[in-house]
Design a protein around this motif. Structure first.
Motif, PDB file in Angstrom:
ATOM      1  N   ALA A 134       0.868  -1.179   0.000  1.00 27.14           N
ATOM      2  CA  ALA A 134       0.000   0.000   0.000  1.00 27.14           C
ATOM      3  C   ALA A 134       0.900   1.223   0.000  1.00 27.14           C
ATOM      4  N   LEU A 135       0.479   2.271  -0.728  1.00 27.52           N
ATOM      5  CA  LEU A 135       1.317   3.442  -0.958  1.00 27.52           C
ATOM      6  C   LEU A 135       0.567   4.719  -0.638  1.00 27.52           C
ATOM      7  N   VAL A 136       1.266   5.653   0.023  1.00 31.31           N
ATOM      8  CA  VAL A 136       0.699   6.974   0.297  1.00 31.31           C
ATOM      9  C   VAL A 136       1.708   8.032  -0.102  1.00 31.31           C
ATOM     10  N   SER A 137       1.261   9.005  -0.851  1.00 29.82           N
ATOM     11  CA  SER A 137       2.074  10.160  -1.225  1.00 29.82           C
ATOM     12  C   SER A 137       1.475  11.407  -0.580  1.00 29.82           C
ATOM     13  N   ILE A 138       2.270  12.060   0.263  1.00 31.63           N
ATOM     14  CA  ILE A 138       1.847  13.310   0.896  1.00 31.63           C
ATOM     15  C   ILE A 138       2.446  14.468   0.119  1.00 31.63           C
ATOM     16  N   THR A 139       1.603  15.239  -0.535  1.00 29.47           N
ATOM     17  CA  THR A 139       1.998  16.388  -1.359  1.00 29.47           C
ATOM     18  C   THR A 139       3.225  16.049  -2.211  1.00 29.47           C
ATOM     19  N   GLY A 140       3.125  14.902  -2.912  1.00 28.84           N
ATOM     20  CA  GLY A 140       4.246  14.362  -3.677  1.00 28.84           C
ATOM     21  C   GLY A 140       4.600  15.202  -4.891  1.00 28.84           C
ATOM     22  N   VAL A 141       5.900  15.315  -5.145  1.00 32.66           N
ATOM     23  CA  VAL A 141       6.424  16.085  -6.270  1.00 32.66           C
ATOM     24  C   VAL A 141       7.297  15.180  -7.142  1.00 32.66           C
ATOM     25  N   ASN A 142       6.988  15.152  -8.434  1.00 33.75           N
ATOM     26  CA  ASN A 142       7.760  14.384  -9.411  1.00 33.75           C
ATOM     27  C   ASN A 142       9.059  15.135  -9.704  1.00 33.75           C
ATOM     28  N   TYR A 143      10.158  14.676  -9.078  1.00 32.99           N
ATOM     29  CA  TYR A 143      11.403  15.430  -9.151  1.00 32.99           C
ATOM     30  C   TYR A 143      11.944  15.545 -10.574  1.00 32.99           C
ATOM     31  N   GLY A 144      11.742  14.518 -11.400  1.00 33.95           N
ATOM     32  CA  GLY A 144      12.193  14.628 -12.787  1.00 33.95           C
ATOM     33  C   GLY A 144      11.530  15.790 -13.507  1.00 33.95           C
ATOM     34  N   ARG A 145      10.213  15.905 -13.344  1.00 34.19           N
ATOM     35  CA  ARG A 145       9.515  17.037 -13.961  1.00 34.19           C
ATOM     36  C   ARG A 145       9.980  18.354 -13.381  1.00 34.19           C
ATOM     37  N   LEU A 146      10.146  18.398 -12.054  1.00 29.26           N
ATOM     38  CA  LEU A 146      10.529  19.646 -11.404  1.00 29.26           C
ATOM     39  C   LEU A 146      11.892  20.139 -11.880  1.00 29.26           C
ATOM     40  N   ILE A 147      12.859  19.238 -12.026  1.00 35.71           N
ATOM     41  CA  ILE A 147      14.177  19.699 -12.440  1.00 35.71           C
ATOM     42  C   ILE A 147      14.179  20.124 -13.902  1.00 35.71           C
ATOM     43  N   ARG A 148      13.347  19.493 -14.728  1.00 41.11           N
ATOM     44  CA  ARG A 148      13.256  19.899 -16.132  1.00 41.11           C
ATOM     45  C   ARG A 148      12.512  21.217 -16.309  1.00 41.11           C
ATOM     46  N   GLU A 149      11.633  21.508 -15.355  1.00 38.67           N
ATOM     47  CA  GLU A 149      10.811  22.719 -15.473  1.00 38.67           C
ATOM     48  C   GLU A 149      11.301  23.802 -14.508  1.00 38.67           C
ATOM     49  N   GLY A 150      10.867  23.759 -13.259  1.00 37.85           N
ATOM     50  CA  GLY A 150      11.167  24.844 -12.334  1.00 37.85           C
ATOM     51  C   GLY A 150      12.646  25.048 -12.069  1.00 37.85           C
ATOM     52  N   PHE A 151      13.362  23.954 -11.778  1.00 42.16           N
ATOM     53  CA  PHE A 151      14.793  24.085 -11.485  1.00 42.16           C
ATOM     54  C   PHE A 151      15.562  24.574 -12.706  1.00 42.16           C
ATOM     55  N   ALA A 152      15.078  24.231 -13.892  1.00 44.79           N
ATOM     56  CA  ALA A 152      15.746  24.635 -15.133  1.00 44.79           C
ATOM     57  C   ALA A 152      15.195  25.940 -15.680  1.00 44.79           C
ATOM     58  N   GLN A 153      14.252  26.553 -14.945  1.00 45.29           N
ATOM     59  CA  GLN A 153      13.559  27.747 -15.440  1.00 45.29           C
ATOM     60  C   GLN A 153      12.974  27.485 -16.828  1.00 45.29           C
ATOM     61  N   PHE A 154      12.467  26.264 -17.011  1.00 43.55           N
ATOM     62  CA  PHE A 154      11.835  25.804 -18.249  1.00 43.55           C
ATOM     63  C   PHE A 154      12.787  25.837 -19.443  1.00 43.55           C
ATOM     64  N   LYS A 155      14.070  25.661 -19.153  1.00 44.45           N
ATOM     65  CA  LYS A 155      15.094  25.558 -20.199  1.00 44.45           C
ATOM     66  C   LYS A 155      15.940  24.312 -19.919  1.00 44.45           C
ATOM     67  N   PRO A 156      15.339  23.122 -20.070  1.00 44.55           N
ATOM     68  CA  PRO A 156      16.041  21.899 -19.674  1.00 44.55           C
ATOM     69  C   PRO A 156      17.297  21.622 -20.485  1.00 44.55           C
ATOM     70  N   ARG A 157      17.310  21.981 -21.751  1.00 41.23           N
ATOM     71  CA  ARG A 157      18.511  21.731 -22.545  1.00 41.23           C
ATOM     72  C   ARG A 157      19.684  22.563 -22.037  1.00 41.23           C
ATOM     73  N   GLU A 158      19.395  23.803 -21.674  1.00 39.36           N
ATOM     74  CA  GLU A 158      20.457  24.662 -21.148  1.00 39.36           C
ATOM     75  C   GLU A 158      20.983  24.134 -19.820  1.00 39.36           C
ATOM     76  N   LEU A 159      20.063  23.633 -18.951  1.00 40.26           N
ATOM     77  CA  LEU A 159      20.514  23.081 -17.681  1.00 40.26           C
ATOM     78  C   LEU A 159      21.347  21.828 -17.910  1.00 40.26           C
ATOM     79  N   ALA A 160      20.918  20.975 -18.839  1.00 39.50           N
ATOM     80  CA  ALA A 160      21.693  19.774 -19.137  1.00 39.50           C
ATOM     81  C   ALA A 160      23.103  20.139 -19.601  1.00 39.50           C
ATOM     82  N   GLN A 161      23.215  21.168 -20.416  1.00 40.86           N
ATOM     83  CA  GLN A 161      24.526  21.618 -20.876  1.00 40.86           C
ATOM     84  C   GLN A 161      25.350  22.172 -19.722  1.00 40.86           C
TER      85      GLN A 161
END
Length: 309
Positions: A134-161
């Motif tokens: 059984a699984l419970v997520s409390i205010t769960g955040v998908n870290y892969g999406r977050l780093i590609r979007e918010g952490f990268a300021q929506f510029k994932p290619r630039e962050l990858a570089q």
């Protein structure tokens, strides 16, 4: 016996440090259902995953293990400050291994709960490890999406570089620098023009006596974040995520995206027994420790685990 025990167990090539929360009247000759509790990104076992959710669930009769992530807190692994989703999910598997080794844990009645990034790691662990019942997520955040979007300021290619450039420099002798993920204070954040509720409330939780702990560093070795760029917490959920699932979110969305991610995985999960709990009027960080929203969460989470473990 103390209600909280500090334990260590072997991980891949280092030791994991964890707190084991025991229920009232614990008797080592009995068999108990158990839960793995996983902390947020930049957090530690002494914060919300431990002192709020593990404590609350233990009071209701569960054995709860809350661990420090590898490369973080009191757990081993070098270099320090790595946040790698595949390792974080592997940490949950090793936590299950440890619980199954305990004579007083029912090996067939183990569940998992996680907060923020830990919530999405818990979901992914359930997709790939069906020992979790059984699984419970409390205010769960998908870290892969977050780093590609918010952490990268929506510029994932630039962050990858940028990450590639940092790794190249470090391979040639440059010092590794651990980056702080948050402003030093709410005032400094506002002075910098930051208005996002999640950033401001995260700073208020982690940078003040409310939630501050020595190992809750809110920092990360960004040069080792490349693996997260190509990761997604919900991959294959439509096929492999079949366990009972509960998603808890607040209805005040912020930049970290828990509201959006919560509804996404609720819709995508193949689980026939799935629930979404929306704490109306509360935010992501309210669900970390504020009594009323935590009460809303536990009022649903406790019977969910009792019914399914």
């Amino acid at each position: 016996m103390n209600s909280v025990q500090t334990v260590t167990y072997q991980n891949l090539g280092w030791e994991t440090a964890a707190d084991l929360y025991l229920p009232p009247g614990f008797d080592e000759h009995n068999k108990y259902p158990a839960i793995v509790s996983t902390h947020p990104i930049g957090s530690c076992k002494e914060q919300t995953a431990g002192n709020i959710y593990a404590k609350g669930l233990a009071q209701e009769g569960f054995i709860v293990l809350v661990h420090d992530a590898s490369f973080q807190g009191a757990s081993g692994g070098t270099p320090r400050g790595i946040e790698d989703p595949s390792v974080r999910v592997s940490d949950i598997r090793f936590a299950v291994d440890y619980l199954q080794s305990l004579s007083y844990v029912d090996a067939d009645r183990i569940g998992a709960i996680g907060v923020c990034g830990g919530g999405a790691y818990t979901v992914h662990a359930g997709i790939t490890d069906h020992r979790l019942k059984a699984l419970v997520s409390i205010t769960g955040v998908n870290y892969g999406r977050l780093i590609r979007e918010g952490f990268a300021q929506f510029k994932p290619r630039e962050l990858a570089q940028h990450i590639a450039g940092m790794r190249t420099e470090q391979a040639q002798g440059a010092a590794r620098e651990v980056s702080n993920l948050l402003p030093e204070s709410v005032d400094s954040a506002k002075q910098a023009g930051i208005t996002d509720i999640d950033v401001l409330e995260a700073t208020e939780y982690y940078k003040t006596a409310r939630g501050q702990q020595p190992n809750g560093t809110t920092s990360q070795l960004m040069s080792f974040s490349g693996a997260a760029m190509g990761w997604d917490a919900f991959t294959h959920a439509e096929v492999l995520l079949t366990q009972p699932l509960m998603i808890v979110i607040g209805d005040k969305p912020g930049g970290f995206g828990a509201y959006r991610d919560g509804w996404e995985i609720y819709g995508r999960a193949a689980s026939e027994n799935k629930h979404i709990v929306v704490a109306e009027g509360w935010s992501h960080y309210d669900l970390y420790d504020k009594p009323e929203p935590v009460g809303i969460a536990l009022a649903q989470v406790v019977p969910f685990f009792k019914d399914n473990l």
